[in-house]
Design a protein around this motif. Structure first.
Motif, PDB file in Angstrom:
ATOM      1  N   PRO A 127     -54.659 -12.716  47.858  1.00 40.26           N
ATOM      2  CA  PRO A 127     -55.778 -13.615  47.583  1.00 40.26           C
ATOM      3  C   PRO A 127     -56.994 -13.269  48.439  1.00 40.26           C
ATOM      4  N   VAL A 128     -58.144 -13.669  47.976  1.00 36.42           N
ATOM      5  CA  VAL A 128     -59.384 -13.506  48.719  1.00 36.42           C
ATOM      6  C   VAL A 128     -59.871 -14.893  49.138  1.00 36.42           C
ATOM      7  N   VAL A 129     -60.091 -15.076  50.419  1.00 39.55           N
ATOM      8  CA  VAL A 129     -60.530 -16.357  50.956  1.00 39.55           C
ATOM      9  C   VAL A 129     -62.056 -16.390  50.978  1.00 39.55           C
ATOM     10  N   MET A 130     -62.653 -17.467  50.470  1.00 38.22           N
ATOM     11  CA  MET A 130     -64.101 -17.636  50.505  1.00 38.22           C
ATOM     12  C   MET A 130     -64.480 -18.520  51.686  1.00 38.22           C
ATOM     13  N   ILE A 131     -65.364 -18.010  52.517  1.00 36.10           N
ATOM     14  CA  ILE A 131     -65.814 -18.726  53.706  1.00 36.10           C
ATOM     15  C   ILE A 131     -67.311 -18.985  53.602  1.00 36.10           C
ATOM     16  N   TYR A 132     -67.732 -20.229  53.801  1.00 40.03           N
ATOM     17  CA  TYR A 132     -69.135 -20.561  54.014  1.00 40.03           C
ATOM     18  C   TYR A 132     -69.291 -20.782  55.521  1.00 40.03           C
ATOM     19  N   ALA A 133     -70.241 -20.084  56.148  1.00 39.77           N
ATOM     20  CA  ALA A 133     -70.330 -20.130  57.605  1.00 39.77           C
ATOM     21  C   ALA A 133     -71.768 -20.146  58.088  1.00 39.77           C
ATOM     22  N   ALA A 134     -71.960 -20.797  59.224  1.00 39.97           N
ATOM     23  CA  ALA A 134     -73.271 -20.845  59.863  1.00 39.97           C
ATOM     24  C   ALA A 134     -73.742 -19.443  60.214  1.00 39.97           C
ATOM     25  N   GLY A 135     -75.040 -19.220  60.099  1.00 39.37           N
ATOM     26  CA  GLY A 135     -75.602 -17.910  60.388  1.00 39.37           C
ATOM     27  C   GLY A 135     -75.351 -17.446  61.810  1.00 39.37           C
ATOM     28  N   SER A 136     -75.195 -18.371  62.749  1.00 32.28           N
ATOM     29  CA  SER A 136     -74.958 -17.989  64.140  1.00 32.28           C
ATOM     30  C   SER A 136     -73.578 -17.388  64.355  1.00 32.28           C
ATOM     31  N   LEU A 137     -72.725 -17.413  63.313  1.00 35.94           N
ATOM     32  CA  LEU A 137     -71.409 -16.773  63.380  1.00 35.94           C
ATOM     33  C   LEU A 137     -71.444 -15.365  62.784  1.00 35.94           C
ATOM     34  N   ARG A 138     -72.632 -14.866  62.508  1.00 32.96           N
ATOM     35  CA  ARG A 138     -72.807 -13.599  61.790  1.00 32.96           C
ATOM     36  C   ARG A 138     -72.110 -12.432  62.482  1.00 32.96           C
ATOM     37  N   HIS A 139     -72.142 -12.391  63.808  1.00 28.25           N
ATOM     38  CA  HIS A 139     -71.567 -11.257  64.523  1.00 28.25           C
ATOM     39  C   HIS A 139     -70.057 -11.409  64.736  1.00 28.25           C
ATOM     40  N   VAL A 140     -69.596 -12.613  65.008  1.00 32.30           N
ATOM     41  CA  VAL A 140     -68.179 -12.800  65.329  1.00 32.30           C
ATOM     42  C   VAL A 140     -67.296 -12.866  64.092  1.00 32.30           C
ATOM     43  N   LEU A 141     -67.846 -13.322  62.974  1.00 33.58           N
ATOM     44  CA  LEU A 141     -67.013 -13.556  61.796  1.00 33.58           C
ATOM     45  C   LEU A 141     -66.329 -12.283  61.288  1.00 33.58           C
ATOM     46  N   PRO A 142     -67.011 -11.129  61.234  1.00 32.17           N
ATOM     47  CA  PRO A 142     -66.302  -9.924  60.784  1.00 32.17           C
ATOM     48  C   PRO A 142     -65.082  -9.592  61.635  1.00 32.17           C
ATOM     49  N   SER A 143     -65.166  -9.835  62.930  1.00 33.49           N
ATOM     50  CA  SER A 143     -64.016  -9.562  63.798  1.00 33.49           C
ATOM     51  C   SER A 143     -62.886 -10.540  63.536  1.00 33.49           C
ATOM     52  N   LEU A 144     -63.213 -11.795  63.303  1.00 33.35           N
ATOM     53  CA  LEU A 144     -62.186 -12.781  62.968  1.00 33.35           C
ATOM     54  C   LEU A 144     -61.496 -12.413  61.651  1.00 33.35           C
ATOM     55  N   VAL A 145     -62.293 -12.065  60.661  1.00 35.90           N
ATOM     56  CA  VAL A 145     -61.738 -11.732  59.348  1.00 35.90           C
ATOM     57  C   VAL A 145     -60.897 -10.461  59.426  1.00 35.90           C
ATOM     58  N   SER A 146     -61.369  -9.460  60.170  1.00 39.85           N
ATOM     59  CA  SER A 146     -60.632  -8.200  60.281  1.00 39.85           C
ATOM     60  C   SER A 146     -59.288  -8.407  60.972  1.00 39.85           C
ATOM     61  N   ALA A 147     -59.279  -9.227  62.022  1.00 39.61           N
ATOM     62  CA  ALA A 147     -58.030  -9.480  62.740  1.00 39.61           C
ATOM     63  C   ALA A 147     -57.047 -10.231  61.851  1.00 39.61           C
ATOM     64  N   TYR A 148     -57.554 -11.184  61.074  1.00 43.17           N
ATOM     65  CA  TYR A 148     -56.686 -11.933  60.162  1.00 43.17           C
ATOM     66  C   TYR A 148     -56.148 -11.024  59.061  1.00 43.17           C
ATOM     67  N   GLN A 149     -56.997 -10.155  58.544  1.00 41.27           N
ATOM     68  CA  GLN A 149     -56.568  -9.237  57.491  1.00 41.27           C
ATOM     69  C   GLN A 149     -55.505  -8.273  58.014  1.00 41.27           C
ATOM     70  N   ALA A 150     -55.660  -7.815  59.263  1.00 41.04           N
ATOM     71  CA  ALA A 150     -54.682  -6.903  59.838  1.00 41.04           C
ATOM     72  C   ALA A 150     -53.308  -7.564  59.957  1.00 41.04           C
ATOM     73  N   MET A 151     -53.302  -8.862  60.173  1.00 42.67           N
ATOM     74  CA  MET A 151     -52.041  -9.580  60.328  1.00 42.67           C
ATOM     75  C   MET A 151     -51.417  -9.951  58.986  1.00 42.67           C
ATOM     76  N   THR A 152     -52.235 -10.228  57.984  1.00 45.70           N
ATOM     77  CA  THR A 152     -51.729 -10.831  56.743  1.00 45.70           C
ATOM     78  C   THR A 152     -51.988 -10.003  55.496  1.00 45.70           C
ATOM     79  N   GLY A 153     -52.942  -9.083  55.553  1.00 43.32           N
ATOM     80  CA  GLY A 153     -53.343  -8.352  54.363  1.00 43.32           C
ATOM     81  C   GLY A 153     -54.310  -9.108  53.485  1.00 43.32           C
ATOM     82  N   VAL A 154     -54.669 -10.326  53.875  1.00 38.94           N
ATOM     83  CA  VAL A 154     -55.584 -11.166  53.092  1.00 38.94           C
ATOM     84  C   VAL A 154     -57.023 -10.854  53.484  1.00 38.94           C
TER      85      VAL A 154
END
Length: 254
Positions: free
Chosen positions: A7-34
């Motif tokens: 599945p693909v998760v859709m996230i709506y996020a504040a612009g101030s999370l612009r730099h950290v969000l890719p790292s959060l998503v990448s770490a989650y994807q590495a663990m789950t494949g999502v």
């Protein structure tokens, strides 16, 4: 038979999370494949989109009030605080602004102030909360600050790239603004890109603490709910800390 697609998760996020969000998503994807798709913007405007019918899996807001509002409307599950930030000031070096004289300089009619847009973007709401605290010590201060603050970002999703402070940088460089009140996590890049600008702490007596709220939307996927838990996990909280946010769910000593 072809393997089932993750599945693909859709996230709506504040612009101030612009730099950290890719790292959060990448770490989650590495663990789950999502994988996840993200839409960045001023949190107030994103909340309005959700109220109008759009349905991401997760809403990450720079203000707890916005996801809490969606929960009140039964559009989302109860909101939680997942991180905090720090309000600080980016100032022109030649304006002579320090932590000790910041309030006096803000109230000086000759000093131009830039902010984000209140109601639309939480960064602006936090700036106005600081103005109100200044007013408690300096009666009449709020009216002066409210009248002269230039709302240069956060008013729309198309005016500038979410999380970017290009209009602020231009105003500081031109001298039409001498100080910008914003999140410390975003000011580092602004200062690096704008010559003659420093970061100054805001006095604790008038400062406020930005609290970031998270909520999963009603009908969100199991993968979306799992990602929300990941953000609150020690791994997710550690990533937020590495990007300058103040984690809220790390065990002592980590």
């Amino acid at each position: 038979m072809a393997p089932a697609r993750k599945p693909v998760v859709m996230i709506y996020a504040a612009g101030s999370l612009r730099h950290v969000l890719p790292s959060l998503v990448s770490a989650y994807q590495a663990m789950t494949g999502v994988t996840a798709e993200t839409r960045l913007g001023p949190a107030g405007l994103l909340r309005e989109r959700i109220e109008a019918g759009e349905r991401p899996d997760i809403f990450l807001s720079a203000s707890f009030a916005h996801p809490a509002r969606l929960a009140e409307l039964k559009l989302a599950r109860p909101a939680v605080v997942f991180a905090r930030n720090t309000m600080a000031a980016a100032v022109r070096r030649d304006a002579g602004i320090t932590t000790q004289n910041l309030v006096d300089r803000l109230l000086d009619p000759a000093i131009g102030i830039a902010t984000s847009t209140p109601l639309k973007d939480p960064s602006g709401d936090y700036a106005w909360a600081i103005f109100r605290r200044i007013d408690q010590a300096r009666p009449g201060g709020f009216a002066l600050l409210d009248a002269k603050a230039q709302k240069l970002v956060g008013g729309s999703e198309t005016a500038n790239i979410p999380g970017r402070y290009d209009p602020i940088a231009a105003a500081l460089a031109a001298g039409t603004a001498h100080v910008f009140l914003g999140y410390r996590t975003g000011l580092k890049g602004l200062v690096q890109e704008t010559e003659g600008v420093d970061i100054v702490d805001i006095p604790a007596a008038v400062n406020v603490v930005p609290e970031y709220g998270l909520a999963t939307l009603e009908g969100s996927s199991p993968a979306g709910q799992a990602l929300a838990l990941f953000i609150l996990s020690s791994v997710g909280q550690g990533i937020l800390r590495d990007f300058g946010f103040l984690p809220v769910a790390l065990p002592q000593g980590l």
